[in-house]
Design a protein around this motif. Structure first.
Motif, PDB file in Angstrom:
ATOM      1  N   PHE A   1       0.810  -1.211   0.000  1.00 59.59           N
ATOM      2  CA  PHE A   1       0.000   0.000   0.000  1.00 59.59           C
ATOM      3  C   PHE A   1       0.847   1.266   0.000  1.00 59.59           C
ATOM      4  O   PHE A   1       0.371   2.354   0.338  1.00 59.59           O
ATOM      5  CB  PHE A   1      -0.949  -0.012   1.198  1.00 59.59           C
ATOM      6  CG  PHE A   1      -1.784  -1.269   1.277  1.00 59.59           C
ATOM      7  CD1 PHE A   1      -2.342  -1.815   0.129  1.00 59.59           C
ATOM      8  CD2 PHE A   1      -1.992  -1.919   2.478  1.00 59.59           C
ATOM      9  CE1 PHE A   1      -3.101  -2.976   0.181  1.00 59.59           C
ATOM     10  CE2 PHE A   1      -2.759  -3.074   2.544  1.00 59.59           C
ATOM     11  CZ  PHE A   1      -3.304  -3.605   1.399  1.00 59.59           C
TER      12      PHE A   1
ATOM     13  N   ASP B   1       3.406   3.661  -2.427  1.00 58.96           N
ATOM     14  CA  ASP B   1       3.714   3.944  -3.840  1.00 58.96           C
ATOM     15  C   ASP B   1       2.734   3.232  -4.775  1.00 58.96           C
ATOM     16  O   ASP B   1       3.128   2.439  -5.644  1.00 58.96           O
ATOM     17  CB  ASP B   1       5.152   3.522  -4.179  1.00 58.96           C
ATOM     18  CG  ASP B   1       6.185   4.375  -3.469  1.00 58.96           C
ATOM     19  OD1 ASP B   1       5.870   5.532  -3.156  1.00 58.96           O
ATOM     20  OD2 ASP B   1       7.288   3.877  -3.215  1.00 58.96           O
ATOM     21  N   TRP B   2       1.440   3.513  -4.594  1.00 60.06           N
ATOM     22  CA  TRP B   2       0.413   2.857  -5.395  1.00 60.06           C
ATOM     23  C   TRP B   2       0.618   3.051  -6.887  1.00 60.06           C
ATOM     24  O   TRP B   2       0.437   2.135  -7.676  1.00 60.06           O
ATOM     25  CB  TRP B   2      -0.969   3.406  -5.030  1.00 60.06           C
ATOM     26  CG  TRP B   2      -1.380   3.148  -3.621  1.00 60.06           C
ATOM     27  CD1 TRP B   2      -0.997   2.105  -2.829  1.00 60.06           C
ATOM     28  CD2 TRP B   2      -2.259   3.945  -2.836  1.00 60.06           C
ATOM     29  NE1 TRP B   2      -1.592   2.194  -1.600  1.00 60.06           N
ATOM     30  CE2 TRP B   2      -2.377   3.319  -1.574  1.00 60.06           C
ATOM     31  CE3 TRP B   2      -2.967   5.120  -3.055  1.00 60.06           C
ATOM     32  CZ2 TRP B   2      -3.169   3.830  -0.546  1.00 60.06           C
ATOM     33  CZ3 TRP B   2      -3.750   5.631  -2.047  1.00 60.06           C
ATOM     34  CH2 TRP B   2      -3.849   4.993  -0.807  1.00 60.06           C
ATOM     35  N   GLY B   3       0.992   4.285  -7.268  1.00 59.59           N
ATOM     36  CA  GLY B   3       1.144   4.570  -8.693  1.00 59.59           C
ATOM     37  C   GLY B   3       2.227   3.742  -9.347  1.00 59.59           C
ATOM     38  O   GLY B   3       1.974   3.032 -10.330  1.00 59.59           O
TER      39      GLY B   3
ATOM     40  N   LEU C   1      -1.103  -0.462  -8.718  1.00 60.88           N
ATOM     41  CA  LEU C   1      -2.081  -1.186  -7.918  1.00 60.88           C
ATOM     42  C   LEU C   1      -3.490  -0.993  -8.464  1.00 60.88           C
ATOM     43  O   LEU C   1      -4.283  -1.945  -8.524  1.00 60.88           O
ATOM     44  CB  LEU C   1      -2.000  -0.738  -6.455  1.00 60.88           C
ATOM     45  CG  LEU C   1      -2.917  -1.458  -5.469  1.00 60.88           C
ATOM     46  CD1 LEU C   1      -2.699  -2.965  -5.507  1.00 60.88           C
ATOM     47  CD2 LEU C   1      -2.703  -0.919  -4.052  1.00 60.88           C
ATOM     48  N   ALA C   2      -3.824   0.223  -8.881  1.00 55.27           N
ATOM     49  CA  ALA C   2      -5.166   0.469  -9.419  1.00 55.27           C
ATOM     50  C   ALA C   2      -5.417  -0.378 -10.663  1.00 55.27           C
ATOM     51  O   ALA C   2      -6.483  -0.981 -10.825  1.00 55.27           O
ATOM     52  CB  ALA C   2      -5.339   1.947  -9.738  1.00 55.27           C
TER      53      ALA C   2
ATOM     54  N   GLN D   1      -7.448   0.431   1.913  1.00 53.88           N
ATOM     55  CA  GLN D   1      -6.259   0.853   1.167  1.00 53.88           C
ATOM     56  C   GLN D   1      -6.417   0.555  -0.321  1.00 53.88           C
ATOM     57  O   GLN D   1      -6.034   1.364  -1.178  1.00 53.88           O
ATOM     58  CB  GLN D   1      -5.012   0.155   1.713  1.00 53.88           C
ATOM     59  CG  GLN D   1      -4.724   0.398   3.182  1.00 53.88           C
ATOM     60  CD  GLN D   1      -4.726   1.863   3.544  1.00 53.88           C
ATOM     61  OE1 GLN D   1      -3.950   2.650   2.998  1.00 53.88           O
ATOM     62  NE2 GLN D   1      -5.594   2.246   4.460  1.00 53.88           N
TER      63      GLN D   1
ATOM     64  N   ALA E   1      -6.617   3.276  -3.489  1.00 53.63           N
ATOM     65  CA  ALA E   1      -5.754   3.188  -4.661  1.00 53.63           C
ATOM     66  C   ALA E   1      -6.549   3.137  -5.957  1.00 53.63           C
ATOM     67  O   ALA E   1      -6.210   3.814  -6.932  1.00 53.63           O
ATOM     68  CB  ALA E   1      -4.854   1.954  -4.558  1.00 53.63           C
TER      69      ALA E   1
END
Length: 400
Positions: free
Chosen positions: A158, A160-162, A166-167, A186, A190
């Motif tokens: 969870f 540095d999602w970008g 993760l999305a 979380q 994201a």
């Protein structure tokens, strides 16, 4: 139905929860094929892990020529699927902003996974963790392989999602399993609330039959026990510091540390600095049976980590009827409170020491009651049979 499980390294000594989940699914009549990118490079000590290694197909290790051959065949036989996969691969690499070679490896592994999974008759792939395994499963799906889901544990997932895409991994998955309410939130942060219904809570669990309530006494000889890799986020050095404080008022306090890792030298130095050689025992990695035996004799589990998802070892201690001392972080407060243990601020040596003193000053009857409450919570929320059936229900829904 035959499904595939995809892991980065499998089996690993700290991944017993995955093995339990696989076995519980198989006990429900579903065949599970094990896929992993590589074997663990450590020594396996548990016989069940050694048996799992023999049943696992490794996509990367020792297969570079086969990976390249599969890639060439796929380019010829499946140009449209390869074009879709290359589009996803480019997004993953662009979002990461680095790691060209690892991302090339993901694509090669995805091709090999797709071809192997179809040959094995796999209808769905479930990955553990949202990292490289989810990326490989995503690319395999784009190639025309089975659809995928994954379990997100945290906490590193969870951050540095970008760059981790993760999305994207959530959006393209058939569903996502979160091990706690915290993890589900979380994932929603994201990927967006539009995907809330795709995010399912499926807890990690224990086989309660393997963890009967311990009848070991809560006497003066009962040690505190910590189980986990020796690493900064597990805070074992702080537990030693806290033990030094506790020893000033309770000179016979005992602490058993089970595990090994990169901070072993720091832990050993802290033990020597405080003269705790008689109080603290470093036990190294032990088999599941030995860990279970140590936990069953504990006055309390001690796990005041800096970063966790929801540690399975807390479930194991509770199942055995032993209370726990842990940190007020992530999903831990969803399982632990004052009725079954002590929650402390992460990183506070004084609070860890205070909780250990409280456990030492609490009578046996009260400790047994706390352990019984912990056991009850595990029976309700972390029975691996129930949780595996819940996961299977989600898989059957998307496959059907």
């Amino acid at each position: 139905m035959r499904i595939g499980y995809l892991m980065n390294m499998y089996p690993v000594i700290s991944g017993t929860f995955i093995r339990r989940e696989i076995h519980a699914i198989e006990a429900d009549g579903v065949e599970v094929m094990r896929y992993a990118l590589r074997p663990w490079d450590g020594e396996l000590v548990d016989p069940a892990d050694k048996a799992e290694k023999e049943r696992t197909f490794y996509l990367l290790s020792g297969r570079v020529p086969a990976l390249l051959a599969d890639f060439a065949k796929e380019c010829v036989a499946n140009p449209l699927g390869m074009w879709r996969a290359l589009g996803g691969w480019a997004r993953l690499w662009r979002n990461a902003g680095r790691g060209f070679v690892p991302h090339v490896a993901y694509l090669l592994e995805a091709v090999s996974l797709k071809r192997r999974a179809l040959r094995d008759g796999i209808t769905h792939i479930h990955a553990h963790f949202s990292t490289n395994t989810a990326a490989v499963a995503l690319l395999s799906q784009r190639l025309g392989g089975p659809g995928y889901s994954f379990t997100a544990h945290g906490p590193d997932e969870f951050v540095d999602w970008g760059p981790a895409s993760l999305a994207m991994k959530v959006v393209e998955a058939r569903f996502v399993a979160a091990i706690s309410n915290f993890a589900r939130v979380q994932l929603a942060l994201a990927a967006g609330m539009a995907h809330w219904d795709k995010l399912k809570i499926v807890h990690c669990g224990v086989n309660l039959g393997d963890y009967p309530v311990s009848d070991a006494p809560f006497d003066g000889g009962a040690p505190f026990v910590c189980v986990g890799r020796l690493c900064p986020q597990k805070a074992q050095t702080l537990i030693v510091e806290a033990t030094a404080e506790v020893a000033k008022t309770h000179p016979d306090v005992r602490l058993h540390l089970i595990g090994d890792g990169e901070t072993r030298a720091d832990v050993e130095a802290a033990i020597a600095r405080h003269g705790l050689e008689r109080n603290v025992t470093l036990m190294g990695w032990r088999s599941n049976a030995e860990v279970r035996e140590e936990l069953g004799r504990a006055r309390a589990l001690v796990l005041p980590s800096f970063a966790e998802g929801l540690p399975v070892v807390i479930m194991e201690a509770f199942a055995l009827g032993r209370p726990a001392i842990s940190s007020y972080i992530a999903g831990i407060p969803e399982l632990v409170d004052e009725s079954c243990g002590w929650l402390v601020p992460a990183g506070s040596v004084s609070d860890i020491a205070a909780a250990m003193r409280a456990a030492l000053d609490t009578g046996a009857e009260r400790l047994r009651a706390m352990g019984a409450e912990g056991r009850s919570r595990v029976e309700r929320q972390h029975d691996i049979g129930k949780e595996a059936r819940a996961l299977l229900g989600h898989i059957r829904e998307v496959v059907g």
